[in-house]
Design a protein around this motif. Structure first.
Motif, PDB file in Angstrom:
ATOM      1  N   LEU A  83       0.815  -1.215   0.000  1.00  0.00           N
ATOM      2  CA  LEU A  83       0.000   0.000   0.000  1.00  0.00           C
ATOM      3  C   LEU A  83       0.852   1.270   0.000  1.00  0.00           C
ATOM      4  O   LEU A  83       0.307   2.376   0.027  1.00  0.00           O
ATOM      5  N   LYS A 101      -6.268   0.254   7.441  1.00  0.00           N
ATOM      6  CA  LYS A 101      -6.063   0.160   5.994  1.00  0.00           C
ATOM      7  C   LYS A 101      -5.940  -1.295   5.542  1.00  0.00           C
ATOM      8  O   LYS A 101      -6.451  -1.683   4.494  1.00  0.00           O
ATOM      9  N   SER A 105      -8.435  -3.017   2.921  1.00  0.00           N
ATOM     10  CA  SER A 105      -7.852  -3.519   1.668  1.00  0.00           C
ATOM     11  C   SER A 105      -8.074  -5.014   1.495  1.00  0.00           C
ATOM     12  O   SER A 105      -8.404  -5.486   0.402  1.00  0.00           O
ATOM     13  N   TYR A 109      -9.977  -7.023  -1.597  1.00  0.00           N
ATOM     14  CA  TYR A 109      -9.201  -7.773  -2.571  1.00  0.00           C
ATOM     15  C   TYR A 109      -8.986  -9.251  -2.249  1.00  0.00           C
ATOM     16  O   TYR A 109      -8.681 -10.029  -3.140  1.00  0.00           O
TER      17      TYR A 109
END
Length: 271
Positions: A83, A101, A105, A109
């Motif tokens: 990231l 985060k 994420s 994904y």
């Protein structure tokens, strides 16, 4: 000079401290911890910090929860690179930002990894309970400590070999060929995850096996109402001890205990 064994502390730090006081643990003694130091309990931070700074006479082994915890931190480290996360590795606030985060994420994904990551909310709970207590560098330090742990500890008592492991012990994979329910491809998986098969197929002739992993408060092969379970295999002349007495479940089960076994005379201690 005595040797003590405990297992499955699961963040029960206060109980662990009470046990050390009860056995009068001193510098000339040896304490073997058979894995699973975090998850489920409420004092994971205190436990991990004590273990990082543990005395030299405390020997740690790897448990399945410890291996998973290593992977959670590795996921955070890898995702930080992926990231291009710019933050201070010694900052509590930046660790919180990175954790959020990573959660977002992974959900977008890779849902399988997202469902696996921090499965017991251990990192999340440390964040919530210990403001300014955790940073990425501190988590990495915990990871490095756990990565160095062996799976098995061997010693002797009264002329017999004593083997300490988290879940179960076998000499080799060939010994497990008769077990049809699950195929172990690595002996280390047996050390970390085996349950009733640890007695039926594991063990060693003329040895004593001490393990945890399966709480003795749970109905099943090692149930003993929250006390240490002992089984003697006549064919192998092998003694099995299950010392996970479900300490972390004490708020829900009156018969749950933190147990300790003294190898010298097999005396049992409970808190």
């Amino acid at each position: 000079m005595s040797t003590y064994v405990m297992s499955d502390l699961h963040g029960c730090f206060n109980g662990f401290m009470r046990m050390l006081k009860k056995i009068r643990f001193k510098d000339s003694d040896t304490l073997v911890l058979a894995g699973d130091y975090m998850d489920r309990g409420s004092q994971n931070f205190e436990m991990l910090e004590w273990l990082v700074n543990r005395p030299d006479n405390v020997i740690m082994l790897l448990g399945n929860h410890d291996k998973e915890f290593i992977e959670y931190i590795l996921i955070m480290e890898l995702m930080a690179k992926k990231l291009f996360f710019k933050g201070d590795n010694d900052s509590y606030k930046d660790f919180c930002r990175l954790y959020d985060k990573v959660q977002i994420s992974l959900t977008r994904y890779d849902k399988d990894v997202a469902n696996y990551f921090d499965y017991y909310d251990t990192l999340n709970n440390i964040i919530a309970e210990k403001e300014d207590g955790i940073t990425l560098n501190k988590a990495i330090r915990w990871r490095k400590m756990l990565e160095q742990l062996p799976y098995v500890y061997k010693t002797e008592s009264k002329g017999r070999e004593v083997i300490v492991v988290h879940a179960g012990y076998a000499e080799n994979l060939k010994q497990l060929e008769g077990y049809k329910k699950f195929k172990y491809e690595h002996l280390e998986d047996f050390y970390l995850h085996s349950r009733d098969e640890s007695i039926e197929f594991g063990g060693k002739e003329n040895a004593i096996i001490i393990a945890g992993h399966t709480p003795t408060i749970a109905e099943g092969f090692s149930y003993n109402n929250g006390r240490i379970y002992h089984y003697h295999d006549d064919k192998k002349n092998c003694d099995f001890y299950d010392i996970d007495c479900g300490a972390v479940f004490k708020p829900y089960y009156k018969n749950a205990h933190l147990a300790c076994l003294r190898i010298d005379d097999m005396k049992e201690f409970y808190v």
